[in-house]
Design a protein around this motif. Sequence first.
Motif, PDB file in Angstrom:
ATOM      1  N   TRP A   1      50.291  41.714  29.207  1.00  0.00           N
ATOM      2  CA  TRP A   1      48.909  42.137  29.436  1.00  0.00           C
ATOM      3  C   TRP A   1      48.554  43.318  28.541  1.00  0.00           C
ATOM      4  CZ3 TRP A   1      45.192  40.266  32.987  1.00  0.00           C
ATOM      5  CH2 TRP A   1      45.628  39.196  33.778  1.00  0.00           C
TER       6      TRP A   1
ATOM      7  N   ARG B   1      43.156  40.269  36.157  1.00  0.00           N
ATOM      8  CA  ARG B   1      43.550  39.087  36.927  1.00  0.00           C
ATOM      9  C   ARG B   1      42.454  38.726  37.922  1.00  0.00           C
ATOM     10  NH1 ARG B   1      45.596  35.706  35.224  1.00  0.00           N
ATOM     11  NH2 ARG B   1      47.873  35.694  35.430  1.00  0.00           N
TER      12      ARG B   1
ATOM     13  N   ASN C   1      40.825  30.242  30.553  1.00  0.00           N
ATOM     14  CA  ASN C   1      42.103  30.934  30.421  1.00  0.00           C
ATOM     15  C   ASN C   1      42.663  31.372  31.769  1.00  0.00           C
ATOM     16  OD1 ASN C   1      41.351  34.389  29.890  1.00  0.00           O
ATOM     17  ND2 ASN C   1      39.916  32.858  30.601  1.00  0.00           N
TER      18      ASN C   1
ATOM     19  N   HIS D   1      44.922  31.848  34.946  1.00  0.00           N
ATOM     20  CA  HIS D   1      46.370  31.963  35.169  1.00  0.00           C
ATOM     21  C   HIS D   1      47.113  32.523  33.956  1.00  0.00           C
ATOM     22  CE1 HIS D   1      46.582  28.956  38.788  1.00  0.00           C
ATOM     23  NE2 HIS D   1      45.399  29.565  38.721  1.00  0.00           N
ATOM     24  N   GLN D   2      46.435  32.791  32.863  1.00  0.00           N
ATOM     25  CA  GLN D   2      47.095  33.303  31.672  1.00  0.00           C
ATOM     26  C   GLN D   2      47.134  34.827  31.688  1.00  0.00           C
ATOM     27  OE1 GLN D   2      45.363  31.708  28.076  1.00  0.00           O
ATOM     28  NE2 GLN D   2      45.121  29.662  28.952  1.00  0.00           N
ATOM     29  N   PRO D   3      48.033  35.442  30.882  1.00  0.00           N
ATOM     30  CA  PRO D   3      47.927  36.885  30.672  1.00  0.00           C
ATOM     31  C   PRO D   3      46.589  37.207  29.997  1.00  0.00           C
ATOM     32  CG  PRO D   3      50.006  36.027  29.823  1.00  0.00           C
ATOM     33  CD  PRO D   3      49.158  34.846  30.147  1.00  0.00           C
TER      34      PRO D   3
ATOM     35  N   GLU E   1      43.682  37.441  31.272  1.00  0.00           N
ATOM     36  CA  GLU E   1      42.577  36.613  31.762  1.00  0.00           C
ATOM     37  C   GLU E   1      41.259  37.327  31.486  1.00  0.00           C
ATOM     38  OE1 GLU E   1      40.982  34.822  36.056  1.00  0.00           O
ATOM     39  OE2 GLU E   1      43.017  35.612  35.875  1.00  0.00           O
TER      40      GLU E   1
END
Length: 409
Positions: free
Chosen positions: A105, A122, A382, A384-386, A388
């Motif tokens: 992140w 998040r 995007n 659930h991705q780092p 977000e």
Amino acid sequence: MLDALLSRLADKRDLVIDLQRELTAIPALGPDNGGPGEREKADRLKTLLADMGFPEPREINAPDPRVPCGHRPNLAVVIPGADTARTFWVISHLDIVPPGDRALWRGDPYTLEVDGDLLYGRGVEDNQQAVVSSILLGKALLETGTTPPVNYGMLFVADEETGSKYGLDYVAAHHDGLFTKDDLFLVPDFGLPSSEMVEVAEKSMLWYKVSVKGRQCHASTPEDGINSLSAAALFILKIPKLHERFPAKNPLFQPANSTFEPTKKEANVDNINTIPGRDVFYVDCRVLPEYDLDDVTAAIRAYGREVEAACGVTIDYEVVQQEQAAPATPEDAPIVRKVMDGIRAVYAGAKPRPMGIGGGTVAAYLRRRGHPAVVWATLEHNAHQPNERTSIAKTIGDAQVMAHVLAGA
């Protein structure tokens, strides 16, 4: 009415940021993801809505002894319309997924970062963009003193990320007259940056666990054991044959065919010089609605019997998740037409079209009960991705599409 709402919505950048900052700071993780549930986030949302003058929410709390408060909160907020017998519902969810590896992140995933038009954190896209868009429209109605043609309903549900047993599934079964057959339902929880995907159908979903049992031994004397890894590998190589067994295609979906993919593999032995006696793998199946999932599991087990005979192993099976597809929303349903009209009006040049997807959404719980529902949003895609992220402009644009739907209801 519509022009006043669109004008008021266009000036909501600061409110988008403020709401996202408040919501992102509360990690509403369900117990399956190691969290306490959505209660704190629901309480903060109730306070924010009250401060903006919204009606008192109706709470539909699903009992869940795994969380500190003993339940999972679902909030329904309704602004009355001229026709109080019908409601346009916008349904979003409060829970999020864990951030994963925080080293990936750009900052603290629970502290909102503003970078021009983009917000990072998040949950900002999944599903706080929808939460905020629905609130923007409600706030614009209150600020302009507008009485919409029908009720405007915002439903904030729990447990979307881990199955919806305590969320929309529970609400749909225990709503006590909350929904009517003439209501309109929009679930802004899936979509493309182009805004053109209007989801009306879903494939059936099967997550299947396969446990292959052999006999462990030293790798230098393989004749003393039965290699479960070799047998599991043989089984995995048979899975693509399911495409031949279930070959249909439907252009509503992309890809148009059913998919059958071996995915997760559990660890077996810790050292190289041991032949494993147990291997576990999983298969993710996204199956066109015309096929029965029981037929899919029967076909997989038939391949398993071939592996047992060839390798001398025994194989056990477990359904991790199984959802037979709900009936599709008709492509000419009023909610489909109204959403597509709104998209064309707000997002210049967009060519929206009804589509099907391979993943399940909470709309299935509505469709199974006879409520045509659309899943649509304009997303960065995007979740659930780092890192977000979500777009402020698209959050406002989606609220304007919702305003078009409401005005034409």
